[in-house]
Design a protein around this motif. Structure first.
Motif, PDB file in Angstrom:
ATOM      1  N   GLN A   1       0.820  -1.207   0.000  1.00  0.00           N
ATOM      2  CA  GLN A   1       0.000   0.000   0.000  1.00  0.00           C
ATOM      3  C   GLN A   1       0.857   1.262   0.000  1.00  0.00           C
ATOM      4  O   GLN A   1       0.559   2.252  -0.693  1.00  0.00           O
ATOM      5  CB  GLN A   1      -0.937  -0.009   1.203  1.00  0.00           C
ATOM      6  CG  GLN A   1      -2.043  -1.054   1.121  1.00  0.00           C
ATOM      7  CD  GLN A   1      -2.881  -1.094   2.377  1.00  0.00           C
ATOM      8  OE1 GLN A   1      -2.577  -0.415   3.359  1.00  0.00           O
ATOM      9  NE2 GLN A   1      -3.929  -1.941   2.378  1.00  0.00           N
ATOM     10  N   MET A   2       1.934   1.243   0.796  1.00  0.00           N
ATOM     11  CA  MET A   2       2.840   2.406   0.825  1.00  0.00           C
ATOM     12  C   MET A   2       3.510   2.621  -0.519  1.00  0.00           C
ATOM     13  O   MET A   2       3.654   3.756  -0.992  1.00  0.00           O
ATOM     14  CB  MET A   2       3.880   2.235   1.927  1.00  0.00           C
ATOM     15  CG  MET A   2       3.300   2.318   3.331  1.00  0.00           C
ATOM     16  SD  MET A   2       4.564   2.153   4.595  1.00  0.00           S
ATOM     17  CE  MET A   2       5.492   3.649   4.308  1.00  0.00           C
ATOM     18  N   ASN A   3       3.918   1.527  -1.157  1.00  0.00           N
ATOM     19  CA  ASN A   3       4.532   1.646  -2.485  1.00  0.00           C
ATOM     20  C   ASN A   3       3.534   2.209  -3.499  1.00  0.00           C
ATOM     21  O   ASN A   3       3.882   3.019  -4.360  1.00  0.00           O
ATOM     22  CB  ASN A   3       5.044   0.289  -2.945  1.00  0.00           C
ATOM     23  CG  ASN A   3       6.261  -0.156  -2.141  1.00  0.00           C
ATOM     24  OD1 ASN A   3       6.995   0.671  -1.593  1.00  0.00           O
ATOM     25  ND2 ASN A   3       6.493  -1.470  -2.058  1.00  0.00           N
ATOM     26  N   ALA A   4       2.278   1.770  -3.379  1.00  0.00           N
ATOM     27  CA  ALA A   4       1.244   2.270  -4.289  1.00  0.00           C
ATOM     28  C   ALA A   4       1.003   3.761  -4.063  1.00  0.00           C
ATOM     29  O   ALA A   4       0.822   4.541  -5.006  1.00  0.00           O
ATOM     30  CB  ALA A   4      -0.046   1.474  -4.097  1.00  0.00           C
ATOM     31  N   MET A   5       0.977   4.158  -2.775  1.00  0.00           N
ATOM     32  CA  MET A   5       0.799   5.577  -2.465  1.00  0.00           C
ATOM     33  C   MET A   5       1.956   6.417  -2.993  1.00  0.00           C
ATOM     34  O   MET A   5       1.754   7.522  -3.517  1.00  0.00           O
ATOM     35  CB  MET A   5       0.649   5.761  -0.957  1.00  0.00           C
ATOM     36  CG  MET A   5      -0.658   5.193  -0.393  1.00  0.00           C
ATOM     37  SD  MET A   5      -0.750   5.330   1.398  1.00  0.00           S
ATOM     38  CE  MET A   5      -0.729   7.105   1.588  1.00  0.00           C
ATOM     39  N   LYS A   6       3.188   5.896  -2.843  1.00  0.00           N
ATOM     40  CA  LYS A   6       4.355   6.612  -3.372  1.00  0.00           C
ATOM     41  C   LYS A   6       4.263   6.768  -4.889  1.00  0.00           C
ATOM     42  O   LYS A   6       4.575   7.831  -5.448  1.00  0.00           O
ATOM     43  CB  LYS A   6       5.630   5.897  -2.990  1.00  0.00           C
ATOM     44  CG  LYS A   6       5.974   5.967  -1.519  1.00  0.00           C
ATOM     45  CD  LYS A   6       7.260   5.208  -1.229  1.00  0.00           C
ATOM     46  CE  LYS A   6       7.636   5.282   0.253  1.00  0.00           C
ATOM     47  NZ  LYS A   6       8.869   4.521   0.539  1.00  0.00           N
ATOM     48  N   ALA A   7       3.835   5.707  -5.553  1.00  0.00           N
ATOM     49  CA  ALA A   7       3.709   5.752  -7.008  1.00  0.00           C
ATOM     50  C   ALA A   7       2.659   6.779  -7.419  1.00  0.00           C
ATOM     51  O   ALA A   7       2.824   7.541  -8.382  1.00  0.00           O
ATOM     52  CB  ALA A   7       3.365   4.367  -7.549  1.00  0.00           C
ATOM     53  N   GLU A   8       1.531   6.801  -6.667  1.00  0.00           N
ATOM     54  CA  GLU A   8       0.467   7.755  -6.980  1.00  0.00           C
ATOM     55  C   GLU A   8       0.942   9.198  -6.758  1.00  0.00           C
ATOM     56  O   GLU A   8       0.651  10.098  -7.554  1.00  0.00           O
ATOM     57  CB  GLU A   8      -0.751   7.467  -6.107  1.00  0.00           C
ATOM     58  CG  GLU A   8      -1.931   8.371  -6.357  1.00  0.00           C
ATOM     59  CD  GLU A   8      -2.536   8.194  -7.733  1.00  0.00           C
ATOM     60  OE1 GLU A   8      -3.290   9.096  -8.167  1.00  0.00           O
ATOM     61  OE2 GLU A   8      -2.258   7.171  -8.385  1.00  0.00           O
ATOM     62  N   MET A   9       1.690   9.405  -5.656  1.00  0.00           N
ATOM     63  CA  MET A   9       2.210  10.745  -5.389  1.00  0.00           C
ATOM     64  C   MET A   9       3.186  11.192  -6.480  1.00  0.00           C
ATOM     65  O   MET A   9       3.183  12.349  -6.896  1.00  0.00           O
ATOM     66  CB  MET A   9       2.886  10.775  -4.017  1.00  0.00           C
ATOM     67  CG  MET A   9       1.913  10.634  -2.847  1.00  0.00           C
ATOM     68  SD  MET A   9       2.752  10.621  -1.243  1.00  0.00           S
ATOM     69  CE  MET A   9       3.444  12.260  -1.236  1.00  0.00           C
TER      70      MET A   9
ATOM     71  N   ARG B   1       3.125  10.181  -9.568  1.00  0.00           N
ATOM     72  CA  ARG B   1       2.346  10.464 -10.765  1.00  0.00           C
ATOM     73  C   ARG B   1       1.683  11.835 -10.677  1.00  0.00           C
ATOM     74  O   ARG B   1       1.672  12.615 -11.640  1.00  0.00           O
ATOM     75  CB  ARG B   1       1.285   9.378 -10.950  1.00  0.00           C
ATOM     76  CG  ARG B   1       0.478   9.507 -12.244  1.00  0.00           C
ATOM     77  CD  ARG B   1      -0.611   8.451 -12.296  1.00  0.00           C
ATOM     78  NE  ARG B   1      -1.588   8.660 -11.253  1.00  0.00           N
ATOM     79  CZ  ARG B   1      -2.575   9.549 -11.333  1.00  0.00           C
ATOM     80  NH1 ARG B   1      -2.701  10.319 -12.400  1.00  0.00           N
ATOM     81  NH2 ARG B   1      -3.436   9.674 -10.354  1.00  0.00           N
ATOM     82  N   VAL B   2       1.137  12.154  -9.465  1.00  0.00           N
ATOM     83  CA  VAL B   2       0.487  13.445  -9.276  1.00  0.00           C
ATOM     84  C   VAL B   2       1.489  14.586  -9.440  1.00  0.00           C
ATOM     85  O   VAL B   2       1.209  15.614 -10.062  1.00  0.00           O
ATOM     86  CB  VAL B   2      -0.195  13.507  -7.910  1.00  0.00           C
ATOM     87  CG1 VAL B   2      -0.684  14.921  -7.611  1.00  0.00           C
ATOM     88  CG2 VAL B   2      -1.367  12.532  -7.860  1.00  0.00           C
ATOM     89  N   ARG B   3       2.695  14.384  -8.874  1.00  0.00           N
ATOM     90  CA  ARG B   3       3.733  15.430  -9.015  1.00  0.00           C
ATOM     91  C   ARG B   3       4.079  15.652 -10.488  1.00  0.00           C
ATOM     92  O   ARG B   3       4.247  16.784 -10.951  1.00  0.00           O
ATOM     93  CB  ARG B   3       4.978  15.036  -8.234  1.00  0.00           C
ATOM     94  CG  ARG B   3       4.840  15.106  -6.724  1.00  0.00           C
ATOM     95  CD  ARG B   3       6.203  15.072  -6.086  1.00  0.00           C
ATOM     96  NE  ARG B   3       6.124  14.892  -4.651  1.00  0.00           N
ATOM     97  CZ  ARG B   3       6.298  13.736  -4.031  1.00  0.00           C
ATOM     98  NH1 ARG B   3       6.581  12.643  -4.732  1.00  0.00           N
ATOM     99  NH2 ARG B   3       6.205  13.649  -2.706  1.00  0.00           N
ATOM    100  N   ALA B   4       4.230  14.561 -11.206  1.00  0.00           N
ATOM    101  CA  ALA B   4       4.595  14.663 -12.620  1.00  0.00           C
ATOM    102  C   ALA B   4       3.508  15.387 -13.412  1.00  0.00           C
ATOM    103  O   ALA B   4       3.790  16.263 -14.249  1.00  0.00           O
ATOM    104  CB  ALA B   4       4.849  13.278 -13.204  1.00  0.00           C
ATOM    105  N   GLU B   5       2.236  15.036 -13.135  1.00  0.00           N
ATOM    106  CA  GLU B   5       1.145  15.686 -13.844  1.00  0.00           C
ATOM    107  C   GLU B   5       1.054  17.171 -13.496  1.00  0.00           C
ATOM    108  O   GLU B   5       0.781  18.008 -14.348  1.00  0.00           O
ATOM    109  CB  GLU B   5      -0.177  14.990 -13.504  1.00  0.00           C
ATOM    110  CG  GLU B   5      -0.293  13.596 -14.110  1.00  0.00           C
ATOM    111  CD  GLU B   5      -1.615  12.945 -13.742  1.00  0.00           C
ATOM    112  OE1 GLU B   5      -2.349  13.550 -12.934  1.00  0.00           O
ATOM    113  OE2 GLU B   5      -1.913  11.858 -14.276  1.00  0.00           O
ATOM    114  N   SER B   6       1.305  17.465 -12.195  1.00  0.00           N
ATOM    115  CA  SER B   6       1.259  18.866 -11.772  1.00  0.00           C
ATOM    116  C   SER B   6       2.351  19.680 -12.443  1.00  0.00           C
ATOM    117  O   SER B   6       2.129  20.795 -12.908  1.00  0.00           O
ATOM    118  CB  SER B   6       1.394  18.936 -10.247  1.00  0.00           C
ATOM    119  OG  SER B   6       1.426  20.284  -9.823  1.00  0.00           O
TER     120      SER B   6
END
Length: 273
Positions: A11-19, A21-26
């Motif tokens: 779950q932590m790895n998934a959250m890191k990946a999502e963060m 991705r969000v940073r990259a999109e931002s």
């Protein structure tokens, strides 16, 4: 316990990946926004450069009026030493016509940051004023005296000897002024000149035989864009020259001074560039 730890790690790895991705999109969205802003600014600048011409050359003409007529001066009519027979045969009344040209050079589109509703131009202008005609009584006097000395019948002041030289009473003015134009980008543009410097050259010379006279010039006007970058306008200007060319005396006989205070009003045709 190991299974739960494994699930928490996933779950932590998934959250890191999502963060990530969000940073990259931002970051990408920010870059896109910056790029769009730059493109819009360049487009606006390009449109302004192609559609708006801040500088102008103009050609003007109209009606001038001097506050004081030049009739009665030594070289523009009047008498020489009060001698009989040397009176002027004509005079001018201070009215006439003028033609001229000039150009406006843009200094600031927003009055140096004070307002977006006005711009500051530098105006350089010249005009030629024709103010009438007179007869040179000085030359008339010399002709009469010379004729009498040579034994020609008739004395000064009689009709036996009549010589008159006609003068064209004119003035050339060169001025430099700040000009404030309102409503930038609008088809209708009123403007004012708070105060400017004018240098005048008069003809014939004053009774003191001087031709240059500086002064201050102020004016108001407006112009309208009639087609493309062609403007039609009208203006009113007044020139103040202080003490003017003061009157004096010739052997105790008063000689009239020359006044160059006056106004011009007329129309002009301008071309933006």
């Amino acid at each position: 316990v190991e299974q739960r730890l494994k699930m928490m790690e996933d779950q932590m790895n998934a959250m890191k990946a999502e963060m990530a991705r969000v940073r990259a999109e931002s970051a990408s969205a920010s870059k896109v926004a910056d790029l769009e802003a730059k493109v819009a600014k360049q487009a606006k600048s390009g449109g302004s450069a192609s559609g708006k011409k801040s500088n102008m050359v103009f050609f003007r003409g109209g009606y001038p009026r001097q506050e004081h007529s030049r009739s009665g001066e030594l070289l523009a009519g009047g008498t020489v030493g009060g001698t009989a027979g040397l009176n002027t045969h004509g005079k001018e009344n201070g009215d006439g016509w003028y033609v001229g040209a000039g150009f406006d050079f843009n200094l600031s589109d927003n009055l140096f940051g004070l307002t977006d509703q006005a711009e500051l131009d530098a105006e350089l202008m010249f005009d030629y004023k024709h103010l009438g005609s007179s007869h040179n009584s000085l030359i008339t006097g010399f002709s009469n005296v010379a004729a009498t000395a040579l034994g020609v019948p008739g004395a000064p002041g009689t009709t036996a000897v009549t010589t008159t030289i006609k003068n064209q009473v004119t003035m050339f003015s060169l001025s430099a002024s700040p000009k404030i134009k309102f409503l930038p980008g609008s088809n209708f543009r009123p403007w004012i000149i708070p105060v400017g410097l004018a240098i005048n050259v008069i003809s014939p010379p004053s009774s003191g035989v001087t031709v240059l006279n500086p002064g201050l010039m102020t004016g108001v006007g407006a112009e309208y864009k009639i087609w493309d970058n062609i403007y039609a306008g009208a203006d009113f200007r007044y020139q103040f020259t202080g003490n003017d060319l003061k009157e004096g005396t010739n052997g105790g006989v008063p000689l009239k001074g020359t006044g160059t205070n006056g106004l011009t009003t007329g129309a002009y045709l301008g071309i933006g560039f």
